[in-house]
Write a protein that holds these residues in place. Structure first.
Motif, PDB file in Angstrom:
ATOM      1  N   ASP A 314      33.139  25.655  38.459  1.00  0.00           N
ATOM      2  CA  ASP A 314      33.717  25.751  37.116  1.00  0.00           C
ATOM      3  C   ASP A 314      34.420  27.073  36.841  1.00  0.00           C
ATOM      4  O   ASP A 314      35.214  27.182  35.925  1.00  0.00           O
ATOM      5  CB  ASP A 314      32.626  25.543  36.052  1.00  0.00           C
ATOM      6  CG  ASP A 314      32.386  24.071  35.783  1.00  0.00           C
ATOM      7  OD1 ASP A 314      33.140  23.253  36.348  1.00  0.00           O
ATOM      8  OD2 ASP A 314      31.463  23.745  35.023  1.00  0.00           O
ATOM      9  N   SER A 315      34.062  28.121  37.585  1.00  0.00           N
ATOM     10  CA  SER A 315      34.746  29.404  37.383  1.00  0.00           C
ATOM     11  C   SER A 315      34.722  30.191  38.687  1.00  0.00           C
ATOM     12  O   SER A 315      33.900  29.928  39.564  1.00  0.00           O
ATOM     13  CB  SER A 315      34.062  30.221  36.276  1.00  0.00           C
ATOM     14  OG  SER A 315      32.868  30.793  36.764  1.00  0.00           O
ATOM     15  N   LYS A 316      35.625  31.172  38.785  1.00  0.00           N
ATOM     16  CA  LYS A 316      35.676  32.015  39.998  1.00  0.00           C
ATOM     17  C   LYS A 316      34.358  32.778  40.144  1.00  0.00           C
ATOM     18  O   LYS A 316      33.872  32.991  41.251  1.00  0.00           O
ATOM     19  CB  LYS A 316      36.827  33.028  39.874  1.00  0.00           C
ATOM     20  CG  LYS A 316      38.223  32.397  39.851  1.00  0.00           C
ATOM     21  CD  LYS A 316      38.816  32.290  41.248  1.00  0.00           C
ATOM     22  CE  LYS A 316      40.094  31.482  41.305  1.00  0.00           C
ATOM     23  NZ  LYS A 316      41.235  32.097  40.682  1.00  0.00           N
ATOM     24  N   LEU A 317      33.803  33.191  39.009  1.00  0.00           N
ATOM     25  CA  LEU A 317      32.569  33.980  39.044  1.00  0.00           C
ATOM     26  C   LEU A 317      31.426  33.178  39.670  1.00  0.00           C
ATOM     27  O   LEU A 317      30.760  33.643  40.594  1.00  0.00           O
ATOM     28  CB  LEU A 317      32.199  34.407  37.615  1.00  0.00           C
ATOM     29  CG  LEU A 317      30.916  35.216  37.465  1.00  0.00           C
ATOM     30  CD1 LEU A 317      31.078  36.603  38.083  1.00  0.00           C
ATOM     31  CD2 LEU A 317      30.540  35.363  35.986  1.00  0.00           C
ATOM     32  N   THR A 318      31.219  31.946  39.195  1.00  0.00           N
ATOM     33  CA  THR A 318      30.095  31.157  39.718  1.00  0.00           C
ATOM     34  C   THR A 318      30.354  30.729  41.164  1.00  0.00           C
ATOM     35  O   THR A 318      29.432  30.631  41.959  1.00  0.00           O
ATOM     36  CB  THR A 318      29.815  29.921  38.837  1.00  0.00           C
ATOM     37  OG1 THR A 318      31.044  29.251  38.562  1.00  0.00           O
ATOM     38  CG2 THR A 318      29.161  30.310  37.536  1.00  0.00           C
TER      39      THR A 318
END
Length: 363
Positions: A314-318
């Motif tokens: 869902d996001s680059k961070l996760t």
């Protein structure tokens, strides 16, 4: 199950908060319990006394403004170093609204170094003390995720970088600058000179390498995308991710790799608090999207969740943290709040988010 720890740190009241007449409403009851009072509540309203909006939250450890950087480090992060050296992954997050002390906890100041400096110092020392038949390499990269784009903080001119999955399934940032903090040769140079050592150019002792590494990080931090908002004059609008990789090779055995992520998250406040419009508003949407994705992964990893599927994409961070949130990893979240009555809504949502993170269980 891996250890997950959630800590809470309450910063001191700021001069600006005192000037606008704010009073403290977040209090530490003991080493684990934080109480948040609703500033709108009328203490003399007998009728509503039974449904008071004073709420207490329990954490693994909680600190008020009297806690030193050393105390916070020892209680949260110190225990991770041995795991990383022996091939486990670990992640430390600083979470909370803008201006609540996340960067102070992680980076600190020259006089009061934060978690980055203390962890690296401990890591170098542990490797120094390790037995002689093991070779270590320590490398680090420092990046920011801003508007779902990845920038190298050690070399910003590289532009926007992409995430790639290697053959082993590990997520890497393609083309990121890695600085070597300890090379295998350096460790083996404990051997007498003439056995691989260079007498003309003796290696710096690793303790002396630390200031150089920290200077590189401080320079990197200056490269972070900062914009003034109503909440803070130098608000970091990006997540800063310091990744430290320790490779260990023992004679006659294979290679082990441990990764430690230390992450200074962007501010988690609502748009109303920062009075953001236009570009700032868009940034805020990206920040909140990745924090929501992180929250959703945390929720899915927590033991009450019935979902077996965890959406790291869902996001680059996760995505970047996939191996470090699940699997053989240790997770520490240090949430930060202001004690001021004017920050009530922000503090309440931070406490709720951090409380939810308390139930992560990874296998």
């Amino acid at each position: 199950p891996s250890v997950s720890q959630v800590a809470l740190r309450i910063r001191p009241m700021s001069a600006a908060e005192l000037a606008e007449g704010a009073r403290p409403i977040a209090h530490l009851m003991d080493e684990q319990v934080v109480v948040l009072q609703d500033p709108m509540e009328d203490p003399d309203d007998i009728l509503r006394a039974s449904c008071s909006r004073e709420k207490s939250y329990v954490f693994d450890v909680a600190f008020d403004s009297s806690a030193t950087q050393e105390t916070v480090y020892r209680a949260t992060t110190q225990g991770l170093v041995t795991g990383v050296i022996s091939g486990h992954n670990a992640t430390v997050f600083a979470y909370g609204p803008t201006g609540c002390g996340k960067t102070y906890t992680m980076l600190g100041t020259d006089g009061e170094p934060g978690i980055y400096a203390r962890t690296l110092g401990e890591l170098f020392q542990a490797i120094e003390d390790a037995s002689g038949d093991t070779e270590y390499e320590v490398s680090m990269s420092y990046l920011e995720i801003y508007n779902e784009m990845i920038r190298d903080l050690l070399n910003p001119s590289l532009g926007c970088l992409q995430l790639r999955e290697d053959a082993g399934g590990t997520i890497q940032v393609a083309g990121i600058t890695e600085i070597s903090a300890i090379s295998a040769e350096e460790v083996s140079q404990r051997a007498p000179m003439g056995h691989g050592g260079d007498p003309a150019n003796p290696p710096l002792p690793r303790a002396a390498r630390l200031p150089q590494v920290l200077q590189a990080l401080a320079r990197g931090n200056m490269q972070r995308t900062q914009e003034p908002t109503a909440a803070n004059r130098t608000s970091s609008r990006s997540h800063a991710v310091l990744q430290v990789t320790v490779r260990q090779r023992r004679r006659g055995r294979g290679l082990r790799r441990g990764r430690l992520f230390m992450i200074d998250l962007a501010g988690s406040e609502r748009a109303a608090q920062t009075q953001n419009r236009g570009q700032r508003m868009k940034e805020g949407a990206h920040i909140n999207r990745s924090l929501l994705a992180l929250g959703n992964c945390i929720k899915a990893l927590s033991h009450q969740a019935s979902t077996k599927y965890i959406n790291y994409r869902d996001s680059k961070l996760t995505r970047l943290l996939k191996d470090s949130l699940g699997g053989n990893s240790h997770t520490v979240m240090i949430a930060h709040i202001s004690p001021a009555s004017t920050a009530f809504e922000e503090s309440r949502s931070t406490l709720a988010y951090a409380h939810r993170a308390k139930s992560i269980r990874t296998t």
